[in-house]
Scaffold this active site. Structure first.
Site, short mmCIF file in Angstrom:
data_model
loop_
_atom_site.label_atom_id
_atom_site.label_comp_id
_atom_site.label_asym_id
_atom_site.label_seq_id
_atom_site.Cartn_x
_atom_site.Cartn_y
_atom_site.Cartn_z
N ASP A 76 3.73 5.73 -14.60
CA ASP A 76 4.41 6.31 -13.34
C ASP A 76 3.10 6.53 -12.32
O ASP A 76 2.39 6.04 -12.08
CB ASP A 76 5.14 7.70 -13.46
CG ASP A 76 6.56 7.75 -12.71
OD1 ASP A 76 6.10 8.67 -11.40
OD2 ASP A 76 7.50 7.33 -12.86
N PRO A 84 -0.21 24.65 -15.21
CA PRO A 84 -0.60 25.52 -16.40
C PRO A 84 0.36 25.13 -17.59
O PRO A 84 -0.13 25.04 -18.81
CB PRO A 84 0.06 26.79 -15.86
CG PRO A 84 -0.26 26.78 -14.44
CD PRO A 84 -0.12 25.16 -14.07
N ASP A 100 -7.24 3.93 -6.21
CA ASP A 100 -6.99 4.15 -4.73
C ASP A 100 -7.72 5.59 -4.32
O ASP A 100 -7.52 6.12 -3.38
CB ASP A 100 -5.34 4.36 -4.60
CG ASP A 100 -5.12 5.78 -5.45
OD1 ASP A 100 -5.94 6.00 -6.45
OD2 ASP A 100 -4.11 6.19 -5.36
N HIS A 113 5.87 12.23 -8.49
CA HIS A 113 6.95 11.88 -9.43
C HIS A 113 6.72 11.79 -11.00
O HIS A 113 7.33 12.39 -11.74
CB HIS A 113 7.26 10.42 -9.05
CG HIS A 113 8.53 9.85 -9.76
ND1 HIS A 113 8.57 8.60 -10.48
CD2 HIS A 113 9.93 10.38 -9.47
CE1 HIS A 113 9.69 8.41 -10.69
NE2 HIS A 113 10.56 9.38 -10.38
N TYR A 230 16.16 -5.12 -21.14
CA TYR A 230 15.62 -5.87 -21.88
C TYR A 230 16.05 -5.49 -23.25
O TYR A 230 16.25 -4.31 -23.62
CB TYR A 230 14.01 -5.89 -22.00
CG TYR A 230 13.49 -6.50 -20.76
CD1 TYR A 230 13.86 -7.57 -20.30
CD2 TYR A 230 12.54 -5.93 -20.05
CE1 TYR A 230 13.48 -8.29 -19.06
CE2 TYR A 230 11.78 -6.40 -18.85
CZ TYR A 230 12.28 -7.68 -18.47
OH TYR A 230 11.86 -8.30 -17.40
N ASP A 256 22.82 1.95 -21.49
CA ASP A 256 22.95 2.43 -22.99
C ASP A 256 23.40 3.87 -22.99
O ASP A 256 24.37 4.19 -23.91
CB ASP A 256 21.70 2.28 -23.58
CG ASP A 256 21.35 0.79 -23.93
OD1 ASP A 256 22.21 0.08 -24.17
OD2 ASP A 256 20.19 0.58 -23.55
N SER A 284 15.98 8.70 -12.60
CA SER A 284 14.43 9.09 -13.07
C SER A 284 14.47 10.13 -14.03
O SER A 284 13.78 10.21 -15.08
CB SER A 284 13.55 9.09 -12.01
OG SER A 284 13.08 7.92 -11.47
#
Length: 410
Positions: A76, A84, A100, A113, A230, A256, A284
């Site tokens: 991610d 903590p 980056d 995220h 997949y 699923d 997510s």
């Protein structure tokens, strides 16, 4: 040429803070207030447990498994390693696959995220904080593959990328992760991503992936998303606080299971506790809950492997018809306690079993067409399922023609 975008959800807090650095901030004993709970630098605490626990049927004393001894990879935006609840959760191997200017060890997360996902999966109990993971003794590996999906990040080559996600899945497999969390989705079948998922499965790791969110993709049709679709992967969609599938998520034959994705209490980057997805569920966060549940099963049943862990979650899912999946929530909303307690045999109803001949347990094979119905108030509305039942009852030997195999073969 239009640039394809791999989907991630928009978080409710302003998390693109380039100046956060890596200094741990002192923990405040004061409870959070709605106005500032998610603000970077505000180390407030929100009481728990997370509402998702009750929604999944997790008893107040907790579950008999905690994820101990299981490594979960999070592919991610990185994970803020100074939180903590997460400081003691990391296994060796975290790293960034992009350069980056952030930390090379994958333990920085200006986007936020990945930190939210990590808290859902493996946050440790910490004082008065209610942000506790579903698998609080699991260890995590942060594999940072993107900075953001904003125009600047994409222009500089730091946006989500299928090739980089594939490389991270291979890295996670090499590092010994038993569960690989990919809360990202792409509507294009990429050979490298397909091959990496297949290799992970063959080597004993379960890839748990988002089935897709409608608001973060240009292709809003209910169609397969990858790597979720997949063979071998577990595709997860979200349900709201009432356990209902809504038009916020992508649905279809690739789904699923489902898990809670709304009003999610977890850790925030550069701050304390935060409740995300207040307005609509996000797949997510549902993916993270399913990944944490898979870690519990990997601890309890290490020899069953990814197929066995996925089967347990599917067979015990809360669904309208015990004998069939549907395109809204797959085999239903996960129930981790039931998955842990399942003693699979020939009478277990639901998906095809890797443990026993369930010929007498499967009876009907309705497929589902998805129709989104707007609500009167303009909020995300429940999705209406229209059942289209195949003519006659279908014996198990003929299920391959009309019912997608539980493990999405081929």
């Amino acid at each position: 040429m239009k640039r394809r975008r791999i989907a991630i959800p928009v978080l409710v807090a302003p998390l693109l803070i380039a100046s956060l650095g890596v200094v741990a901030l002192p923990q405040s004993a004061a409870p959070a207030v709605a106005a500032d709970a998610c603000t970077p630098g505000v180390m407030a605490q929100i009481p728990g447990p997370p509402t998702a626990f009750a929604a999944m049927g997790i008893p107040e004393p907790g579950l008999r498994a905690t994820g101990a001894g299981v490594t979960v990879a999070i592919i991610d935006s990185g994970v803020d390693g100074t939180r903590p609840q997460l400081i003691d959760a990391f296994a060796p191997g975290s790293r960034s696959l992009i350069d980056d200017g952030e930390r090379a060890d994958g333990l920085g997360d200006p986007q936020g995220h990945g930190t939210a996902l990590a808290g859902i999966i493996a946050a440790r109990a910490d004082g008065g904080s209610g942000a506790v993971g579903i698998a609080p003794d699991a260890r995590i590996i942060s594999l940072r593959v993107f900075r953001g999906d904003d125009e600047e990040s994409v222009r500089r080559g730091f946006g989500p990328d299928a090739g980089r996600i594939a490389a991270a899945i291979r890295t996670a497999t090499d590092l010994g992760a038993r569960v690989i969390t990919v809360a990202l989705s792409d509507d294009v079948d990429t050979p490298a991503l397909r091959e990496a998922t297949a290799e992970a499965t063959a080597r004993g790791a379960l890839v748990v992936a988002s089935a897709g969110n409608r608001s973060t993709t240009e292709n809003t049709s209910d169609s397969p998303r990858y790597p979720a679709a997949y063979p071998g992967a577990l595709a997860v969609t979200a349900v709201d606080t009432a356990g209902i599938a809504t038009d916020a998520s992508i649905h279809g034959p690739h789904v699923d299971v489902a898990a809670p994705g709304q009003n999610v209490l977890t850790t925030s980057t550069g701050g304390g506790d935060c409740v995300y997805a207040a307005d609509a569920p996000s797949s997510s966060f549902a993916t993270a809950y399913a990944a944490g549940a898979a870690a519990l099963l990997a601890e309890a049943y290490p020899d069953e492997g990814p197929e066995g862990w996925a089967y347990r979650l599917e067979a015990t899912g809360d669904r309208p018809d015990p004998d069939a999946r549907n395109d809204l929530t797959g085999w239903g909303a996960i129930r981790p306690a039931a998955a842990l307690d399942l003693r699979p045999d020939a009478t277990t109803r639901g998906p095809l079993s890797p443990f026993a001949d369930t010929s007498d347990a499967a009876r009907s094979t309705p497929s589902t067409r998805v129709t989104a119905t707007p609500s009167d108030d303009g909020d995300s509305a429940p999705v209406t399922a229209v059942a289209v039942v195949a003519a006659g009852l279908v014996a198990l030997c003929g299920l391959g023609a009309v019912l997608r195999s539980r493990r999405k073969r081929g």
